[in-house]
Design an enzyme around this catalytic site. Structure first.
Site, short mmCIF file in Angstrom:
data_model
loop_
_atom_site.label_atom_id
_atom_site.label_comp_id
_atom_site.label_asym_id
_atom_site.label_seq_id
_atom_site.Cartn_x
_atom_site.Cartn_y
_atom_site.Cartn_z
N LYS A 134 -60.07 -27.78 -16.17
CA LYS A 134 -58.91 -26.77 -16.14
C LYS A 134 -59.25 -25.54 -15.09
CE LYS A 134 -56.70 -25.84 -19.87
NZ LYS A 134 -56.87 -25.42 -21.36
N GLY A 165 -55.52 -31.04 -27.15
CA GLY A 165 -55.39 -30.35 -28.33
C GLY A 165 -56.62 -30.28 -29.27
N HIS A 205 -48.50 -34.21 -29.13
CA HIS A 205 -50.02 -34.62 -29.48
C HIS A 205 -50.04 -36.23 -29.49
CE1 HIS A 205 -53.43 -35.54 -31.85
NE2 HIS A 205 -54.11 -34.92 -30.80
N ARG A 228 -64.64 -78.08 -23.73
CA ARG A 228 -65.35 -78.65 -24.92
C ARG A 228 -64.77 -79.81 -25.37
NH1 ARG A 228 -64.55 -72.83 -26.21
NH2 ARG A 228 -66.31 -72.01 -26.39
N TYR A 271 -69.91 -67.62 -10.86
CA TYR A 271 -68.68 -67.37 -11.27
C TYR A 271 -68.84 -67.05 -12.97
CZ TYR A 271 -69.40 -71.92 -13.83
OH TYR A 271 -69.73 -73.14 -14.49
N ARG A 328 -68.21 -80.57 -20.92
CA ARG A 328 -69.50 -80.63 -21.67
C ARG A 328 -69.37 -81.88 -22.67
NH1 ARG A 328 -70.46 -75.81 -25.97
NH2 ARG A 328 -68.84 -76.84 -27.14
N ARG A 338 -58.60 -19.47 -22.48
CA ARG A 338 -58.23 -21.04 -22.51
C ARG A 338 -59.66 -21.65 -22.41
NH1 ARG A 338 -54.31 -21.97 -17.78
NH2 ARG A 338 -53.51 -23.82 -19.11
N GLY A 385 -74.65 -70.47 -21.53
CA GLY A 385 -73.82 -70.51 -22.77
C GLY A 385 -74.41 -69.35 -23.64
N THR A 386 -73.92 -68.04 -23.27
CA THR A 386 -74.33 -66.91 -23.98
C THR A 386 -74.04 -66.66 -25.28
OG1 THR A 386 -72.29 -65.73 -22.93
CG2 THR A 386 -74.25 -65.69 -21.85
N ARG A 406 -53.84 -31.45 -13.68
CA ARG A 406 -54.91 -32.45 -14.01
C ARG A 406 -54.21 -33.76 -13.78
NH1 ARG A 406 -54.75 -31.26 -20.41
NH2 ARG A 406 -52.78 -32.32 -20.74
N MET A 450 -59.60 -28.43 -28.01
CA MET A 450 -59.93 -27.15 -27.94
C MET A 450 -59.26 -26.06 -28.13
SD MET A 450 -63.16 -28.29 -27.10
CE MET A 450 -63.74 -27.09 -26.21
N CYS A 462 -70.36 -69.43 -19.28
CA CYS A 462 -69.36 -69.48 -20.44
C CYS A 462 -69.56 -68.79 -21.53
CB CYS A 462 -69.00 -70.97 -20.31
SG CYS A 462 -70.18 -71.97 -20.90
N SER A 518 -74.98 -73.42 -16.42
CA SER A 518 -73.97 -72.50 -16.95
C SER A 518 -74.45 -71.86 -18.36
CB SER A 518 -72.76 -73.33 -17.31
OG SER A 518 -71.78 -72.54 -17.92
P1 ADP Z 1 -54.62 -27.07 -23.70
O1 ADP Z 1 -55.68 -27.38 -22.80
O2 ADP Z 1 -54.34 -27.29 -25.16
O3 ADP Z 1 -53.15 -27.25 -22.94
P2 ADP Z 1 -54.19 -24.40 -22.37
O4 ADP Z 1 -55.32 -23.58 -21.96
O5 ADP Z 1 -53.32 -25.38 -21.23
O6 ADP Z 1 -54.54 -25.32 -23.67
O7 ADP Z 1 -53.18 -23.52 -22.90
C1 ADP Z 1 -52.00 -23.74 -23.88
C2 ADP Z 1 -50.79 -23.31 -23.47
O8 ADP Z 1 -50.71 -21.75 -23.04
C3 ADP Z 1 -50.32 -23.91 -22.33
O9 ADP Z 1 -48.93 -24.25 -22.44
C4 ADP Z 1 -50.56 -22.98 -21.11
O10 ADP Z 1 -49.86 -23.26 -20.16
C5 ADP Z 1 -50.17 -21.55 -21.76
N1 ADP Z 1 -50.96 -20.61 -21.05
C6 ADP Z 1 -52.28 -20.47 -20.86
N2 ADP Z 1 -52.62 -19.53 -20.21
C7 ADP Z 1 -51.46 -18.75 -20.15
C8 ADP Z 1 -51.05 -17.73 -19.38
N3 ADP Z 1 -52.15 -17.10 -18.57
N4 ADP Z 1 -50.01 -17.35 -19.19
C9 ADP Z 1 -49.01 -18.00 -19.75
N5 ADP Z 1 -49.11 -19.07 -20.30
C10 ADP Z 1 -50.43 -19.54 -20.48
MG MG Z 2 -52.79 -27.17 -21.14
MG MG Z 3 -73.77 -73.92 -27.24
#
Ligand code: ADP
Ligand code: MG
Ligand code: MG
Length: 901
Positions: free
Chosen positions: A25, A103, A479, A587, A876, A643, A94, A791-792, A361, A105, A856, A789
């Site tokens: 990020k 989701g 999620h 075979r 192969y 074989r 963040r 025969g693993t 990303r 962290m 094989c 060949s």
């Molecule tokens: P995750 O990695 O779980 O998506 P984020 O750090 O991206 O977590 O943040 C969660 C939500 O909060 C996201 O929708 C993001 O766009 C929003 N958000 C994060 N920082 C800001 C900010 N500075 N201003 C407005 N929205 C934010």
């Molecule tokens: Mg995010």
């Molecule tokens: Mg054999």
């Protein structure tokens, strides 16, 4: 060491390459800033700092100053001050690791709101509703992330603080007679904040902090600590993410999507992540903040007409409601794709009509999308052939080879409910309502569908175990949807007709009641849920142009040949369709079980004299000749490795009483005599017993008959101008004298057939290397053998001394206890078995440098093993027909890897 990297107004200290230090990020926020894309200014605390903090429990000296001066820079850009009563700056805190962990962290928004700063912000924005909305969100996130989770506090009632606060809010919504949070007034929200703080104090035993500095550092430390949290740790284990990567922390100026009807927030993909189609695709919400879109609190709006479905058709699209902002966003979409040269997953917020980018990303996608995107980006020259091939993983390719619900069985079926199609493909399974149950049932061999209101990171183990995931809430970026797409799983979300009652293990849909264990069929491509079990069908790859193009590109790159293991002509044809250039293992024993022949086979085994044996065995000749004609011509002009008979004879004479009667009559011997003979053949260790070339040595007439069948077939086909290339393979050779014994017979028969038929043809004779001794003496064997060949399967069995049929009794403990990383019968043990193979290759080629070498066995279709085989210079690999496309791709990947090194 630099701990803090600043980004803001067109200039950033970091860049996309610095993911290891800044997390994904942070690195991309820096990169977008440098690209001139509007990103709220902020700074990133490094992953090294995270590990340092987790190791020592304190921050290095001087960090405070670094952070303060970064905050000052933001203040200067924004013309606001953190903690200032008149013009306060708010920030988000963040998390962001090297690799996205959806989701897993934590994030805290609106940091800096206190009793002192609230009045100033109200005055400045003239929008008390917005300020209290932001405040109640801060209290919720902060108490959850910082005060509860990071402190490891377990609420006395057992109910998490977040849920308790949400209950208070639901209560108030009921009380006010409104259904969504945006209908609560400023006064409502103000009161809510007071109730929230009280609840936090009562439940967690400490005050929600009213000091901006405390909030800031509390948030930073909590995000760092979330790296070591239980959820994150178990996710990393499943995804094989190293423990020592750490997470970065991003502190960033807040922009507000919840300031009113001219504000909004959304998430989008630069291409459709479910199909790969090159259209902008996303969801958004007016007057909302952060995670409202993915949390499934309100039904998100479609971004544009491409994103609309029948169900969301009535909802407003961004391009209709805010066309100017949409155009800007669309331009950023193009800019990002061209810059990153890959499909992006983005987050944006619109504050009072101004667009801000909050994240980009590389977007997760399913297999079909991955293949289409790679091919289309290659054909517009955005990426090279090599890049396109490298972008598709074997698992993604595997996914498009998977089943879908048969439309025919779907037409008549009664639809139970409809939801949003979040992960395509079809699945059939039994209902379970908890992740633990999913894991448990799957362990016991059941196919299950995990049914939830919504999923959370706590559920990943169960989602992993389930065939498919079905949720009552959430959108296509929820999620459940993200995780399922990442794994290529069938998934339906937002299926609002489901009323789930977890404690009673049942759900109701209208008037129907379904219990745990009941069957469902999901069509994840259409979002349709059916009761019972419909038919599934395999997808047709022959009409998938992107698949064909990917395979073509992979073939351009790979050096390793790909053959298939098959013994029936129809399997050989199938393998050909999938791109196999030959049979690596045919075979012959499977052919013996045919009802028409088994009696002759049994007679042969029971026969006491060589003459009698030769007599009955010749009954099998015409059958075998037809078998070989079929498979040789199905593969023409490619080679077919046949074989000679391999399994312990005893396998053919495990008989019922009726079968014994029949056989005794046929052979004109007494039951007693028959039973004696069967007893004679019994072995304590059949796998190490009378099998492989030992059979042909004891009963040369078997080798004679099989060789004759092969060569007569070859002569006939050759005479008919069908070009064929038989390779006769002698199994289980450990000493070159065994091989010598057998090859003499094979060559003598070949000469006989050539002179009898007057047709000359060419053929090879070689051996299967499947015993450690064969590897150790490969040079002696190669003097006589034209090909090897490996025969693993057997080689793994004989190297480890593990019975491949019985490994199940102890393998789980071995894996759990970390003694083995994985099942060596699935993925080659490169250190041990691999060393023997390498030795065999080296020694073999030392005496015959054109020795053709393949493998094989199960490992021929395993990408990691394929990489190894490519590296040690095999010609192969041979795998099951359905793995052939995977092997082609994996072989290309292996070659790309070799080139890089
Ligand atoms: P995750 O990695 O779980 O998506 P984020 O750090 O991206 O977590 O943040 C969660 C939500 O909060 C996201 O929708 C993001 O766009 C929003 N958000 C994060 N920082 C800001 C900010 N500075 N201003 C407005 N929205 C934010
Ligand atoms: Mg995010
Ligand atoms: Mg054999």
């Amino acid at each position: 060491m630099k701990n803090v990297y600043f980004f803001g107004v067109g200039k950033a200290e970091g860049a996309a390459e610095q993911k290891n230090t800044l997390g994904g990020k942070g690195a991309n926020l820096a990169e977008m800033t440098n690209l001139g894309i509007p990103v709220p200014p902020g700074f990133t605390l490094t992953t090294n700092l995270c590990m340092d903090y987790l190791d020592h429990g304190v921050y290095p000296e001087g960090l405070d100053n670094e952070v303060q001066s970064a905050v000052k820079k933001i203040e200067a850009i924004m013309g606001q001050k953190f903690g200032d009563p008149d013009n306060p700056l708010l920030v988000s805190i963040r998390s962001g690791a090297r690799q996205s962990m959806p989701g897993m962290m934590e994030t805290v928004l609106n940091v800096g709101l206190t009793k002192a700063t609230i009045p100033g912000l109200i005055k400045k924005t003239n929008n008390p509703r917005f300020v209290y909305d932001a405040y109640r969100r801060l209290i919720t996130m902060y108490s959850d992330v910082v005060m509860e989770k990071s402190e490891g506090i377990k609420p006395v009632s057992g109910e998490a603080i977040r849920e308790q606060l949400e209950e208070i809010m639901d209560h108030m919504k009921n009380d006010r007679g409104v259904s969504v949070d945006i209908d609560l007034t400023a006064d409502d929200l103000k009161q809510l904040c007071e109730e929230f703080k009280e609840k936090v104090r009562d439940t967690l035993g400490s005050e929600f902090p009213d000091d901006p500095g405390t909030q800031l550092w509390g948030g930073i430390s909590a995000v760092f600590k979330s790296w070591a949290g239980k959820r994150a740790v178990s996710y990393r284990r499943i995804e094989n993410i190293p423990e020592d990567w750490g997470t970065a922390v991003n502190v960033q100026t807040m922009v507000f999507g919840n300031m009113g009807d001219n504000s909004a927030t959304g998430v989008a993909f630069t291409r459709n992540p479910a199909t790969g189609e090159n259209v902008f695709y996303g969801e958004w919400l007016i007057n909302a903040q952060g995670e409202d879109v993915v949390a499934g609190i309100r039904t998100p709006y479609p971004l544009n007409s491409n994103t609309k479905t029948k169900d969301t058709d009535q909802l407003p699209a961004l391009d209709e409601l805010m066309p100017d902002v949409y155009d800007q966003l669309d331009a950023i979409r193009t800019k990002l794709e061209n810059h990153y040269r890959d499909m992006q997953d983005i987050e944006f917020t619109i504050q009072d009509g101004k667009l801000w980018m909050l994240q980009t990303r590389v977007g997760k996608r399913n297999g079909a999308a991955a293949i289409r995107i790679a091919c289309e980006m290659q054909s517009t020259d955005l990426i090279t052939v090599e890049e396109a091939v490298a972008r598709v993983t074997p698992d993604q390719l595997d996914e498009i080879m998977h089943s879908m619900v048969d439309p025919a069985s779907e037409t008549g079926a009664a639809l139970l409910a409809k939801g949003l199609p979040a992960g395509p493909g079809g699945a059939i399974g039994q209902i379970v309502f908890t992740a633990d149950a999913a894991e448990e049932w799957a362990k016991n061999g059941h196919d299950v569908i995990l049914v939830r209101n919504e999923t959370s990171p706590e559920d990943v183990h169960g989602m992993h175990a389930a065939k498919a995931i079905l949720t009552a809430k959430g959108g296509v970026t929820s999620h459940a949807a993200l995780v399922a797409r990442g794994w290529g799983k069938c998934c339906i979300v937002g299926c609002s007709a489901l009323q789930i009652n977890i404690s009673d293990k049942k759900m109701t849909v209208d008037d129907k009641i379904l219990k745990e264990g009941d069957w469902l069929t999901l069509n994840g491509s259409a979002g349709k849920v059916y009761t019972g079990q419909l038919d599934l069908i395999e997808p047709d790859l022959s009409t998938n142009e992107h698949y064909s193009k990917l395979m073509e590109m992979a073939d351009q790159i790979r050096k390793l040949g790909i053959r298939a293991n098959a013994e029936r002509p129809e399997d050989a044809m199938q393998a050909r369709d999938f791109g196999a250039k030959g049979i690596g293992l045919c075979r012959t024993e499977h052919m013996f079980f045919d009802p028409e022949r088994i009696l002759a086979v049994r007679e042969m085994i029971i026969a006491e004299s060589a003459e009698r044996r030769r007599e009955v065995i010749m009954k099998l000749l015409p059958f075998q000749r037809d078998d070989f004609k079929g498979i040789l011509s199905a593969m023409s002009p490619h080679p077919v490795t046949i074989r000679l008979l391999d399994p312990p004879l005893h396998e053919f004479i495990t008989l019922t009483d009726d079968q014994k009667d029949e056989l005794a009559t046929e052979l004109n011997i007494s039951i007693e005599k028959l039973e004696n003979r069967i007893r004679d053949l019994e072995e304590l260790n059949p796998m190490l017993g009378h099998r492989g070339c030992r059979l042909g040595i004891a009963y040369p007439e078997i080798t004679e008959m099989q060789s004759r069948a092969i060569f007569e077939a070859t002569a006939e086909l050759t005479a008919a101008d069908v070009s064929v290339a038989p390779e006769v393979m002698i199994p289980l050779v450990g000493m070159y004298k065994e091989y010598e014994h057998q090859v003499k017979i094979v060559r003598r028969i070949a000469d006989e057939v050539i002179s009898e038929t007057g047709t000359s043809f060419s053929y090879l004779v070689g051996t299967m290397i499947e015993l450690p001794r064969a590897c150790l003496t490969a040079d002696e064997i190669a003097k006589h053998a034209e090909f090897f060949s490996f025969g693993t399967n057997d080689l793994t069995q004989t190297t480890f001394g593990f019975s491949r049929d019985d490994i199940g009794s102890f393998l789980p403990q071995y894996i759990e206890g970390g003694i083995l990383d994985r099942d060596p019968f699935q993925s080659l043990d490169q250190t041990g078995v691999g060393q023997l193979i390498e030795m065999g290759v080296k020694k073999g080629r030392s005496v015959r440098n054109d020795l053709k070498i393949g493998i094989c066995g199960e490992h021929g279709g395993d990408p990691d093993s394929i990489e190894f085989f490519n590296r040690i210079g095999l010609d192969y690999v041979s795998c099951s027909p359905f793995r052939v496309p995977i092997a082609r791709l994996a072989a290309a990947h292996a070659q790309l890897k070799t080139q890089r090194q």
